[in-house]
Design a protein around this motif. Structure first.
Motif, mmCIF file in Angstrom:
data_model
loop_
_atom_site.group_PDB
_atom_site.id
_atom_site.type_symbol
_atom_site.label_atom_id
_atom_site.label_comp_id
_atom_site.label_asym_id
_atom_site.label_seq_id
_atom_site.Cartn_x
_atom_site.Cartn_y
_atom_site.Cartn_z
ATOM 1 N N PHE A 249 0.722 -1.283 -0.182
ATOM 2 C CA PHE A 249 0.077 0.018 0.092
ATOM 3 C C PHE A 249 0.744 1.257 -0.115
ATOM 4 O O PHE A 249 0.238 2.451 -0.021
ATOM 5 N N PHE A 310 -4.258 4.852 4.030
ATOM 6 C CA PHE A 310 -4.742 3.447 4.380
ATOM 7 C C PHE A 310 -6.433 3.608 4.485
ATOM 8 O O PHE A 310 -6.779 4.448 5.389
ATOM 9 N N ASP A 314 -9.025 -1.221 2.337
ATOM 10 C CA ASP A 314 -7.641 -2.019 2.197
ATOM 11 C C ASP A 314 -7.762 -3.177 3.031
ATOM 12 O O ASP A 314 -6.862 -4.135 2.789
#
Length: 358
Positions: A249, A310, A314
């Motif tokens: 990420f 984030f 996710d």
């Protein structure tokens, strides 16, 4: 109960002294007999690297440094080292810079002299990491362990307080994860406890007096101890989670570790009472989590993964990737459900105490 354990101590020369980096580097280059030195430093840290390398004559300055060390960036650095027949790598910078030097050493065996400018700790480990196709792969290899580390607190003074805090808490994560990692042993535990104590003493001084050297020296010392403990104990649950958050990420390394740490501690400590007692004692607190949270409050530490991009959407992917990598030896059994809860709490910045009763 008798003590039974196996401990490996990595061989490395450490030179510690504020204002001494340039002199130490010149001496190390001479001691190692190096004639073709490649200095690796980001564009931002290049002026500092030039001061550190004032006493040597590098054949190459390499500034293409990227967080999480993408494979293509590593290959470019390896090709440059081969083209210039480099016989020594000098890294001046944080974890990304050290990581790139390690990526070169992994394939070439060229020795590294590391000059850290943050509290990342990578310089004291034989752990390497590379990112390809949004997946971060890590491993251990003694070829990537720097032969020498030059610690100079003056080089960390320009590191802003918020980054100093995040980087120092990354070091704290090395300490805490070392207490339940796959190769945890009493020596690692002793190093980790002293690392916690030193970081807890040094980081508030850094926040209060960013230009002062005493706090920054304590933080460097603590992060070195943390890294040595981590190198021996291996990656535990905290690092397995954070490697996924960073590699997949692209979350910032230090801030991610600083954010996730209290949630991992709250999750594991009830199942690891001896580790919890050791951490609490190092903080001088009633419980491990109380000690960490009091320090984080003093430092205004990072609080939520959402602050770094984030999202709740996710979490499922992160759990799917991280869960198989978490060691079976973790003191608390990790499941899809409780790992999801841990990441959900860290994403929102909820009170970590909610994880103790999962």
């Amino acid at each position: 109960m008798s003590l039974v354990f196996e401990h490996v101590t990595l061989g490395q020369r450490v030179l510690f002294g504020s204002g001494e980096a340039a002199g130490h580097l010149a001496k190390e280059v001479s001691r190692l007999g190096a004639e073709r030195v490649m200095v690796i430093a980001s564009e931002f840290e290049l002026p500092m690297a030039r001061r550190v390398a004032a006493g040597i004559d590098p054949v190459l300055w390499h500034t293409d440094v990227v967080m999480h060390v993408p494979v293509e960036v590593a290959e470019k650095a390896r090709a440059a080292a081969a083209e210039h027949k480099v016989d020594l790598l000098v890294s001046v910078g944080g974890g990304s810079t050290t990581g790139l030097a390690k990526a070169v050493a992994l394939e070439t065996g060229i020795p590294i002299v590391a000059v850290p400018t943050t509290y990342a700790g990578s310089e004291a480990t034989n752990v390497w990491g590379l990112t390809e196709a949004a997946r971060k792969t890590t491993g251990t290899d003694d070829r990537v362990l720097p032969v020498s580390v030059l610690y100079d607190a003056e080089l960390t003074v320009s590191l802003p307080v918020d980054m100093s805090v995040a980087s120092g808490l990354n070091g704290m994560a090395h300490c805490i994860d070392s207490l339940w990692a796959p190769r945890a042993d009493p020596i690692n535990a002793a190093l980790a406890a002293e690392g916690i104590r030193s970081l807890a003493a040094g980081l508030p001084q850094v926040a209060a007096d960013p230009a002062g050297l005493p706090g920054r020296e304590q933080a460097l010392y603590g992060c070195y101890l943390a890294a040595v403990a981590f190198a021996s104990a291996g990656s535990g649950i905290h690092h397995k989670i954070c490697h996924v958050l960073g590699g997949t990420f692209n979350l910032p390394h230090a801030q991610t570790h600083a954010t996730v740490l209290p949630y991992v501690l709250a999750f594991n400590a009830p199942a690891a009472p001896e580790a919890g007692k050791r951490i609490a004692a190092a903080f001088g607190a009633g419980t491990a989590l109380e000690g960490l949270q009091a320090l984080r409050e003093t430092l205004d530490a990072p609080r939520a993964l959402a602050d770094y991009g984030f999202t709740p959407g996710d979490i499922a992917d992160a759990v799917r990737i991280a869960l198989p990598a978490i060691p079976e030896s973790n003191p608390r059994k990790v499941t899809e459900a409780n790992l999801t809860a841990l990441l959900a709490a860290a994403t929102a910045g909820e009170d970590p105490k909610t994880l103790t009763d999962l």
